[in-house]
Motif scaffolding. Structure first.
Motif, PDB file in Angstrom:
ATOM      1  N   ALA A  92      -5.371   5.001  -2.001  1.00 30.64           N
ATOM      2  CA  ALA A  92      -4.396   4.324  -3.065  1.00 30.64           C
ATOM      3  C   ALA A  92      -4.330   2.530  -2.216  1.00 30.64           C
ATOM      4  N   LEU A  93      -4.711   2.694  -1.111  1.00 35.38           N
ATOM      5  CA  LEU A  93      -4.753   0.841  -0.001  1.00 35.38           C
ATOM      6  C   LEU A  93      -6.053   0.168  -0.995  1.00 35.38           C
ATOM      7  N   GLY A  94      -7.399   1.197  -1.602  1.00 34.63           N
ATOM      8  CA  GLY A  94      -8.324   0.476  -2.242  1.00 34.63           C
ATOM      9  C   GLY A  94      -7.750   0.450  -3.319  1.00 34.63           C
ATOM     10  N   LEU A  95      -7.439   1.550  -4.023  1.00 38.23           N
ATOM     11  CA  LEU A  95      -7.236   1.191  -6.069  1.00 38.23           C
ATOM     12  C   LEU A  95      -5.727   0.390  -6.011  1.00 38.23           C
ATOM     13  N   VAL A  96      -4.857   0.132  -5.719  1.00 39.19           N
ATOM     14  CA  VAL A  96      -3.783  -0.084  -6.659  1.00 39.19           C
ATOM     15  C   VAL A  96      -3.897  -1.964  -6.438  1.00 39.19           C
ATOM     16  N   PRO A  97      -4.485  -2.512  -5.055  1.00 40.70           N
ATOM     17  CA  PRO A  97      -4.212  -4.232  -5.065  1.00 40.70           C
ATOM     18  C   PRO A  97      -5.770  -3.947  -5.691  1.00 40.70           C
ATOM     19  N   LEU A  98      -6.807  -3.484  -5.427  1.00 43.93           N
ATOM     20  CA  LEU A  98      -7.830  -3.794  -7.057  1.00 43.93           C
ATOM     21  C   LEU A  98      -7.583  -3.403  -8.078  1.00 43.93           C
ATOM     22  N   ASN A  99      -6.642  -2.339  -8.515  1.00 44.17           N
ATOM     23  CA  ASN A  99      -6.169  -2.176 -10.294  1.00 44.17           C
ATOM     24  C   ASN A  99      -5.432  -3.249 -10.338  1.00 44.17           C
ATOM     25  N   MET A 100      -4.381  -3.928  -9.577  1.00 43.69           N
ATOM     26  CA  MET A 100      -3.787  -4.964 -10.300  1.00 43.69           C
ATOM     27  C   MET A 100      -4.333  -6.145 -10.085  1.00 43.69           C
TER      28      MET A 100
END
Length: 306
Positions: A92-100
């Protein structure tokens, strides 16, 4: 008015009053949705609560009531559970900031009309409507060792790429990046809609006052995007904890359980090891984690706005 007139008037009064008929008609209209809610949501939810209190094996079809034993096993006795939670948090910490961040960057670039903007929006949104299993299969072949397309392209510039999905240090990063590319188009569209809803008068007035592009974005655009950002943050966080198809197809939780996240762990316990009661307890724990994170994000956002 005679008694005969009263009797005739009573005969003309319908058996159901107008209010009663409207109520029945309303229930008839909502009954398909209500029945679907009972069958597909409330019923399974009650069943999960029941199964989580039992030790039930699908093979033996024997259920034993254990109370909170499954929750105690997961939270206090089973070290694999906390390893899985750690992997889920890392994902989650890798996906959420990168996605947004990527979604906002694409939205800023594609929110204004120019030649070919529809084509580029379609290209970035197309992976969203692509089958997740097909997407994962393609990337699984592309991320293979020496024969993978990614490593072959890296070899052209003199870089010896790893076997992305078979090395513990790279597998999680590979799954995160491919998931971001798959879902970033949805958040991009949400940001584009929010950007186009911002009146241009604000930006024009700021430019007349000598504000730079960065100042306009930081002081005007970003605060006005706050409601959309909160929605995207909550939905992306929930989606990151529910990821299953990518893990199932690309890594199977490996290597060395390096990509074993909570949703896939629940699937393993329920449909591979047939521990239905323990899997139901894990599902409720995941629900509690996602709910807590969602409420925390909403509270922090409200405090920031105040």
């Amino acid at each position: 008015m005679t008694s005969r007139d009263n009797a005739a008037r009573s005969a003309r009064v319908p058996w159901l009053t107008l209010k009663t008929r409207e109520t029945l008609e309303a229930w008839l209209f909502v009954s398909p949705t209500f029945i679907g809610f009972l069958i597909f949501f409330l019923g399974p939810l009650i069943a999960i609560f029941y199964y989580s209190m039992t030790e039930w094996n699908l093979l033996s079809q024997q259920a034993t009531f254990v109370g909170l034993g499954n929750f105690q096993n997961a939270l206090l006795e089973n070290p694999d559970f906390w390893h899985v939670v750690r992997n889920s948090v890392i994902f989650a910490l890798g996906l959420v900031p990168l996605n947004m961040a990527l979604a906002l960057s694409l939205a800023l670039a594609l929110s204004r009309p120019f030649f070919g903007v529809v084509f580029f929006r379609t290209v970035f949104f197309a992976p969203v409507v692509t089958s997740a299993i097909a997407w994962a299969i393609v990337w699984k072949f592309m991320l293979q060792g020496e024969g993978g397309a990614v490593n072959q392209m890296l070899a052209w510039i003199g870089i010896d790429g790893p076997n992305w999905l078979r090395e513990p240090n790279w597998a999680m990063a590979a799954v995160i990046v491919t998931r971001v590319i798959k879902m970033v188009g949805l958040n991009m569209i949400l940001y584009i809609a929010a950007l186009q809803a911002i009146p241009r008068d604000y930006e024009e007035a700021a430019m007349l006052e000598g504000a730079s592009r960065w100042q306009i974005f930081r002081m005007i655009v970003w605060p006005l995007l706050a409601p959309t950002t909160l929605v995207i943050l909550v939905l992306t966080t929930i989606g990151s904890f529910k990821v299953f198809d990518h893990i199932y197809q690309m890594t199977g939780g490996g290597p060395e359980n390096g990509t074993l996240v909570l949703a896939f762990y629940i699937y393993q316990q329920g449909f591979k090891f047939f521990n239905v009661g323990y899997a139901a307890a894990l599902a409720l724990i995941m629900f509690a984690i996602v709910m807590a994170l969602t409420l925390l994000q909403v509270m922090l956002r409200r405090r920031e706005m105040e």
